[in-house]
Design a protein around this motif. Structure first.
Motif, PDB file in Angstrom:
ATOM      1  N   PHE A  14       0.822  -1.204   0.000  1.00  9.40           N
ATOM      2  CA  PHE A  14       0.000   0.000   0.000  1.00  9.40           C
ATOM      3  C   PHE A  14       0.864   1.266   0.000  1.00  9.40           C
ATOM      4  O   PHE A  14       0.594   2.213  -0.740  1.00  9.40           O
ATOM      5  CB  PHE A  14      -0.927   0.005   1.214  1.00  9.40           C
ATOM      6  CG  PHE A  14      -1.535   1.348   1.485  1.00  9.40           C
ATOM      7  CD1 PHE A  14      -2.583   1.813   0.705  1.00  9.40           C
ATOM      8  CD2 PHE A  14      -1.051   2.152   2.507  1.00  9.40           C
ATOM      9  CE1 PHE A  14      -3.134   3.074   0.936  1.00  9.40           C
ATOM     10  CE2 PHE A  14      -1.596   3.403   2.741  1.00  9.40           C
ATOM     11  CZ  PHE A  14      -2.639   3.870   1.953  1.00  9.40           C
ATOM     12  N   CYS A  15       1.903   1.285   0.838  1.00  4.71           N
ATOM     13  CA  CYS A  15       2.761   2.466   0.928  1.00  4.71           C
ATOM     14  C   CYS A  15       3.450   2.760  -0.395  1.00  4.71           C
ATOM     15  O   CYS A  15       3.530   3.920  -0.824  1.00  4.71           O
ATOM     16  CB  CYS A  15       3.792   2.281   2.039  1.00  4.71           C
ATOM     17  SG  CYS A  15       3.118   2.413   3.705  1.00  4.71           S
ATOM     18  N   ALA A  67      -5.361   8.649   1.799  1.00  2.00           N
ATOM     19  CA  ALA A  67      -4.315   9.641   2.029  1.00  2.00           C
ATOM     20  C   ALA A  67      -4.007   9.773   3.517  1.00  2.00           C
ATOM     21  O   ALA A  67      -2.841   9.838   3.929  1.00  2.00           O
ATOM     22  CB  ALA A  67      -4.735  10.986   1.443  1.00  2.00           C
ATOM     23  N   ARG A  68      -5.059   9.805   4.342  1.00  4.90           N
ATOM     24  CA  ARG A  68      -4.846   9.923   5.786  1.00  4.90           C
ATOM     25  C   ARG A  68      -4.189   8.669   6.352  1.00  4.90           C
ATOM     26  O   ARG A  68      -3.328   8.731   7.234  1.00  4.90           O
ATOM     27  CB  ARG A  68      -6.185  10.187   6.490  1.00  4.90           C
ATOM     28  CG  ARG A  68      -6.698  11.609   6.261  1.00  4.90           C
ATOM     29  CD  ARG A  68      -7.859  11.978   7.189  1.00  4.90           C
ATOM     30  NE  ARG A  68      -9.082  11.293   6.810  1.00  4.90           N
ATOM     31  CZ  ARG A  68      -9.645  10.333   7.524  1.00  4.90           C
ATOM     32  NH1 ARG A  68      -9.077   9.916   8.645  1.00  4.90           N
ATOM     33  NH2 ARG A  68     -10.776   9.767   7.114  1.00  4.90           N
ATOM     34  N   ILE A  73       0.566   5.634   8.455  1.00  2.43           N
ATOM     35  CA  ILE A  73       1.265   4.350   8.470  1.00  2.43           C
ATOM     36  C   ILE A  73       2.673   4.414   7.906  1.00  2.43           C
ATOM     37  O   ILE A  73       3.552   3.623   8.296  1.00  2.43           O
ATOM     38  CB  ILE A  73       0.436   3.283   7.689  1.00  2.43           C
ATOM     39  CG1 ILE A  73       0.834   1.854   8.110  1.00  2.43           C
ATOM     40  CG2 ILE A  73       0.620   3.452   6.180  1.00  2.43           C
ATOM     41  CD1 ILE A  73       0.482   1.512   9.526  1.00  2.43           C
ATOM     42  N   GLU A  74       2.958   5.378   7.012  1.00  2.00           N
ATOM     43  CA  GLU A  74       4.272   5.428   6.357  1.00  2.00           C
ATOM     44  C   GLU A  74       5.422   5.613   7.351  1.00  2.00           C
ATOM     45  O   GLU A  74       6.441   4.903   7.247  1.00  2.00           O
ATOM     46  CB  GLU A  74       4.278   6.540   5.305  1.00  2.00           C
ATOM     47  CG  GLU A  74       5.446   6.467   4.325  1.00  2.00           C
ATOM     48  CD  GLU A  74       6.740   7.041   4.882  1.00  2.00           C
ATOM     49  OE1 GLU A  74       7.830   6.610   4.462  1.00  2.00           O
ATOM     50  OE2 GLU A  74       6.643   7.930   5.758  1.00  2.00           O
ATOM     51  N   GLN A  79      10.066   3.115  10.108  1.00  2.00           N
ATOM     52  CA  GLN A  79      10.751   2.750  11.345  1.00  2.00           C
ATOM     53  C   GLN A  79      10.967   1.246  11.430  1.00  2.00           C
ATOM     54  O   GLN A  79      12.024   0.783  11.879  1.00  2.00           O
ATOM     55  CB  GLN A  79       9.930   3.220  12.555  1.00  2.00           C
ATOM     56  CG  GLN A  79      10.572   2.913  13.907  1.00  2.00           C
ATOM     57  CD  GLN A  79      11.926   3.585  14.056  1.00  2.00           C
ATOM     58  OE1 GLN A  79      12.069   4.775  13.766  1.00  2.00           O
ATOM     59  NE2 GLN A  79      12.923   2.848  14.496  1.00  2.00           N
ATOM     60  N   LEU A  80      10.008   0.474  10.976  1.00  2.00           N
ATOM     61  CA  LEU A  80      10.155  -0.987  10.961  1.00  2.00           C
ATOM     62  C   LEU A  80      11.287  -1.405  10.020  1.00  2.00           C
ATOM     63  O   LEU A  80      12.089  -2.279  10.361  1.00  2.00           O
ATOM     64  CB  LEU A  80       8.839  -1.640  10.516  1.00  2.00           C
ATOM     65  CG  LEU A  80       7.710  -1.669  11.542  1.00  2.00           C
ATOM     66  CD1 LEU A  80       6.426  -2.183  10.902  1.00  2.00           C
ATOM     67  CD2 LEU A  80       8.084  -2.549  12.738  1.00  2.00           C
TER      68      LEU A  80
END
Length: 220
Positions: A14-15, A67-68, A73-74, A79-80
Motif C-alpha cells: 500500500f505504501c 491519504a490519511r 502508516i508510512e 521505522q520498521l
C-alpha cells in the motif's frame, strides 16, 4: 485498530502504491505481478473496511481515507524497515580501510593491534601502506600521512609531532662524539626507505648547513 491478520506485505504494498500511484510501477518495485499488488490492496481494503484507492484509466489516486492512512502508516513502516535493517547488520563484518606510511604501519600501528580481534570481532581492518609521500594515496576510510605543514582541512587531525634524533651504538659514539656534527659526514648513515630524507630534515632542523653525508644506506 488494524486486525492482527493484516499482512505486513499488504501494508508495504500500500505504501509503495501510494507513492507511485500506479499498481504497475508498484509491481516493478516490489518484484510482483500487477494482479498480486491488486490482491494485496484488496485484502487491506477488506481488513480496514475502507476504500483506499480510486482506479483510473492509466493510474490510481488515493481516496481521502487512503491519504490519511498513508500519512499515518508510512512513518511506522519506515521505522520498521530501519529497525530490521539495523538488527540484520548487527552481526555482519564491517570493514574499515586505512592507508599509512610503511614505517608507521610496522613500527607504530601494528604493535597496537594486540587484542583488537577479540575486542572488535565484527570489524575487519584493511591496511594500505604507502612507501613515500609521492605515492598516490588510494581512497580509504582513513588516511594517516606525514606532512611538513599545518593542515587546515576540517577532516584532518594532528596525531602527534615528529622529532628527528640521530642514533648510533655506544662504541661508535665514544669514538666520534668529540667531532660533533662533522662526524656524520665521515661515516655511512642508515635510514628507513619510507623516510628517505629524514637525515636532511634533521640537519635542517638543527641548523647543520654543511651536511653532506658520505653515504646513506636505505634500510628495508
Amino acid at each position: 485498530m488494524i486486525p492482527l491478520h493484516t499482512s505486513m506485505r499488504g501494508l508495504r504494498c500500500f505504501c509503495v502504491a501510494a507513492e507511485c500511484l500506479s499498481f504497475k510501477e508498484t509491481a516493478k518495485k516490489l518484484y510482483l505481478t500487477p494482479s498480486a499488488v491488486s490482491h494485496q490492496i484488496k485484502q487491506l481494503k477488506e481488513s480496514l473496511n475502507q476504500s483506499l484507492f480510486i482506479r483510473q484509466t492509466h493510474a490510481v489516486t488515493l481516496t481521502e481515507v487512503g491519504a490519511r492512512f498513508y500519512q499515518a502508516i508510512e512513518p511506522v513502516m519506515q521505522q520498521l524497515v530501519n529497525t530490521v535493517s539495523e538488527f540484520n547488520q548487527s552481526d555482519r563484518m564491517l570493514e574499515v580501510s586505512i592507508s599509512m606510511p610503511e614505517f608507521f604501519a610496522s613500527e607504530l600501528f601494528m604493535p597496537k593491534l594486540i587484542g583488537w580481534s577479540s575486542k572488535y570481532p565484527n570489524i575487519n581492518l584493511k591496511l594500505e601502506t604507502i612507501k613515500s609521500r609521492s605515492d598516490t594515496i588510494r581512497h580509504t576510510d582513513v588516511s594517516i600521512m606525514l606532512s611538513g605543514k599545518q593542515q587546515t582541512n576540517a577532516d584532518v587531525y594532528d596525531l602527534f609531532p615528529i622529532t628527528y634524533i640521530p642514533a648510533c651504538n655506544a662504541q661508535l659514539h665514544a669514538e666520534l662524539s668529540s667531532q660533533g656534527f662533522k662526524a656524520l659526514t665521515k661515516v655511512p648513515l642508515i635510514l628507513h626507505k619510507a623516510r628517505p630524507y629524514a637525515w636532511h630534515q634533521w640537519a635542517e632542523n638543527v641548523g647543520f648547513d654543511a651536511f653532506q653525508p658520505k653515504q646513506i644506506t636505505l634500510n628495508v
